[in-house]
Design a protein around this motif. Structure first.
Motif, PDB file in Angstrom:
ATOM      1  N   SER A   9       4.145  18.806   0.803  1.00  0.00           N
ATOM      2  CA  SER A   9       5.216  19.688   1.257  1.00  0.00           C
ATOM      3  C   SER A   9       5.414  20.775   0.234  1.00  0.00           C
ATOM      4  CB  SER A   9       6.525  18.921   1.453  1.00  0.00           C
ATOM      5  OG  SER A   9       7.003  18.467   0.228  1.00  0.00           O
ATOM      6  N   MET A  22      11.906  22.463   4.639  1.00  0.00           N
ATOM      7  CA  MET A  22      10.846  21.474   4.646  1.00  0.00           C
ATOM      8  C   MET A  22       9.758  21.892   5.624  1.00  0.00           C
ATOM      9  SD  MET A  22      11.991  19.175   2.565  1.00  0.00           S
ATOM     10  CE  MET A  22      10.884  17.824   2.939  1.00  0.00           C
ATOM     11  N   VAL A  33       7.259  13.555   4.338  1.00  0.00           N
ATOM     12  CA  VAL A  33       7.520  13.477   2.914  1.00  0.00           C
ATOM     13  C   VAL A  33       7.960  12.058   2.585  1.00  0.00           C
ATOM     14  CG1 VAL A  33       8.968  14.320   1.032  1.00  0.00           C
ATOM     15  CG2 VAL A  33       8.188  15.899   2.795  1.00  0.00           C
ATOM     16  N   ALA A  84      10.086   9.259   1.484  1.00  0.00           N
ATOM     17  CA  ALA A  84      11.551   9.246   1.461  1.00  0.00           C
ATOM     18  C   ALA A  84      12.102   9.268   0.042  1.00  0.00           C
ATOM     19  CB  ALA A  84      12.067   8.006   2.196  1.00  0.00           C
ATOM     20  N   TRP A  86      11.350  11.231  -2.213  1.00  0.00           N
ATOM     21  CA  TRP A  86      11.494  12.611  -2.671  1.00  0.00           C
ATOM     22  C   TRP A  86      12.304  13.477  -1.712  1.00  0.00           C
ATOM     23  CZ3 TRP A  86      10.652  12.026  -7.412  1.00  0.00           C
ATOM     24  CH2 TRP A  86       9.613  11.222  -7.880  1.00  0.00           C
ATOM     25  N   GLU A  87      12.884  12.880  -0.689  1.00  0.00           N
ATOM     26  CA  GLU A  87      13.818  13.642   0.131  1.00  0.00           C
ATOM     27  C   GLU A  87      15.020  14.008  -0.737  1.00  0.00           C
ATOM     28  OE1 GLU A  87      14.758  11.351   3.541  1.00  0.00           O
ATOM     29  OE2 GLU A  87      12.783  11.595   4.476  1.00  0.00           O
ATOM     30  N   SER A  88      15.505  15.238  -0.614  1.00  0.00           N
ATOM     31  CA  SER A  88      16.500  15.695  -1.578  1.00  0.00           C
ATOM     32  C   SER A  88      17.590  16.535  -0.937  1.00  0.00           C
ATOM     33  CB  SER A  88      15.822  16.516  -2.682  1.00  0.00           C
ATOM     34  OG  SER A  88      15.226  17.677  -2.124  1.00  0.00           O
ATOM     35  N   THR A  89      18.693  16.623  -1.652  1.00  0.00           N
ATOM     36  CA  THR A  89      19.764  17.554  -1.313  1.00  0.00           C
ATOM     37  C   THR A  89      19.998  18.447  -2.525  1.00  0.00           C
ATOM     38  OG1 THR A  89      21.468  16.004  -2.074  1.00  0.00           O
ATOM     39  CG2 THR A  89      20.879  15.947   0.268  1.00  0.00           C
ATOM     40  N   PHE A 131      17.410  13.431  -5.591  1.00  0.00           N
ATOM     41  CA  PHE A 131      16.453  12.648  -4.825  1.00  0.00           C
ATOM     42  C   PHE A 131      17.071  11.273  -4.568  1.00  0.00           C
ATOM     43  CE2 PHE A 131      14.036  15.654  -7.461  1.00  0.00           C
ATOM     44  CZ  PHE A 131      13.332  16.344  -6.470  1.00  0.00           C
ATOM     45  N   SER A 132      16.309  10.350  -4.018  1.00  0.00           N
ATOM     46  CA  SER A 132      16.881   9.049  -3.664  1.00  0.00           C
ATOM     47  C   SER A 132      17.369   8.292  -4.893  1.00  0.00           C
ATOM     48  CB  SER A 132      15.854   8.203  -2.908  1.00  0.00           C
ATOM     49  OG  SER A 132      14.723   7.926  -3.733  1.00  0.00           O
TER      50      SER A 132
END
Length: 355
Positions: free
Chosen positions: A10, A24, A29, A31, A33-36, A49-50
């Motif tokens: 990504s 994105m 991706v 999970a 490294w999924e981020s806000t 990240f998580s």
């Protein structure tokens, strides 16, 4: 050892302002490294990240891109990356740092890494390039890269695990932070000479070093993080990062300059520091030839050597640290480190001077 952390699953560009979140791609991706992305009170960029949060200076907004692979996320200077990729024909350059997740200790092979923390299932760490990654043929682009890189120490200090995921691993280490920050003499206060020496060994052990002394090897074999694969005589100290090198120097100097005679463990030794620092004339002032010879024997005894003279054997048998397993005939002096070899020569010369 280079690792390929640049397989792009990504591509995201850092937000210039709070309202602009990461976009994105359609590709999946991990999970992890999924981020806000938010902004703090100083307008710095907070990426959550998580399990990990990293805070970047506000000046990085619009100048840095983030590439994600299955086990890592890497941050690059956009303009350096684009120019070097254009010139070379493949993705290259602009690398600022990478955050990784691992279930092994492979990160200790990097010359400049920092452990962020350990969670259930593995460890998060960051590593940093040791070569210049900026595009140098354009003064403006290179100046921007240098400005970003000058912030790296600040960024390091603002990489953290989220509170919910932190687990306690301090009991596994003497100094869990010795590879990521500078120790001080106050950290060593109250420690015995043996404990300080073991803390030095702990830094070596993080880099897979094995140990000649059986009790030291057994100690690290009991640690879940340890993987001893490198023989002591093949170990290369150049793998140490700046924190580890400084902390070893601090602890060696501490052993050299502090009096451990009142400590019950160090009183088991004539010279507790003879395996980790150089002896001096002040150390041996007033000693007899017999005492100097016993100090030489002590260095051998640390490596498990036995002795033909019964009174000497009895002396070391009385020490809690001693484990005599090697006959005098089978003892190999190549197991001695540079301090021990130098100190034996020094003590032999001192004995000769008394003759």
């Amino acid at each position: 050892m280079k690792k390929n952390h640049f397989l792009h699953t990504s591509f995201l560009v850092l937000a210039i302002c709070l309202a602009m979140a990461f976009s994105m791609t359609a590709m999946a991706v991990n999970a992890r490294w999924e981020s806000t992305t938010t902004r703090d009170g100083d307008n710095n960029i907070c990426i959550s990240f998580s399990d990990v949060q990293v805070v970047l200076p506000s000046s990085w907004g619009g100048n840095v891109q983030m590439n994600i692979s299955d086990d890592s996320v890497s941050f690059y200077h956009i303009d350096s990356r684009e120019k070097l990729t254009e010139e070379l024909g493949y993705d290259n350059g602009g690398h600022l740092f990478t955050i990784c997740f691992t279930q092994t200790t492979d990160y200790t092979d990097f010359p400049d890494y920092m452990v962020i923390g350990t969670v259930s299932g593995g460890t998060y760490y960051a590593w940093f390039p040791t070569d210049v990654q900026g595009y140098m043929d354009d003064a403006e682009i290179y100046s921007e890269y240098v400005s970003l890189y000058d912030d790296i120490d600040w960024v390091k200090a603002n990489m953290t695990l989220t509170i919910e995921t932190i687990i306690s691993v301090d009991s596994e280490y003497i100094f869990s932070q010795s590879s990521t920050s500078y120790l001080s003499e106050s950290d060593l206060a109250g420690m015995t000479a043996d404990e300080v020496q073991m803390a030095i060994n702990e830094i070596y052990a993080r880099h897979h070093r094995k140990f000649v002394l059986e009790d030291v090897q057994a100690y690290f074999n009991s640690k879940s993080w340890y993987s001893g694969t490198i023989e002591a005589d093949a170990f290369d100290v150049s793998v140490m990062n700046i924190y580890e090198s400084a902390n070893i120097n601090l602890m060696v100097n501490y052993l050299d300059t502090h009096d451990f005679s009142s400590n019950s463990s160090s009183s088991e030794y004539i010279f507790p520091q003879s395996a980790s620092g150089y002896l001096t004339n002040s150390d041996i002032a007033g000693m007899t030839a017999d005492e100097l010879q016993m100090a030489i024997n002590e260095i051998y005894a640390r490596h498990g050597r036995r002795f033909n003279t019964q009174s000497i054997q009895d002396y070391f048998n009385s020490k809690s640290w001693y484990s005599g397993t090697v006959s005098p005939e089978a003892f190999d002096t190549s197991v001695l480190n540079v301090y021990e070899t130098s100190n034996i020569n020094f003590l032999v010369s001192a004995i000769d001077a008394l003759s």
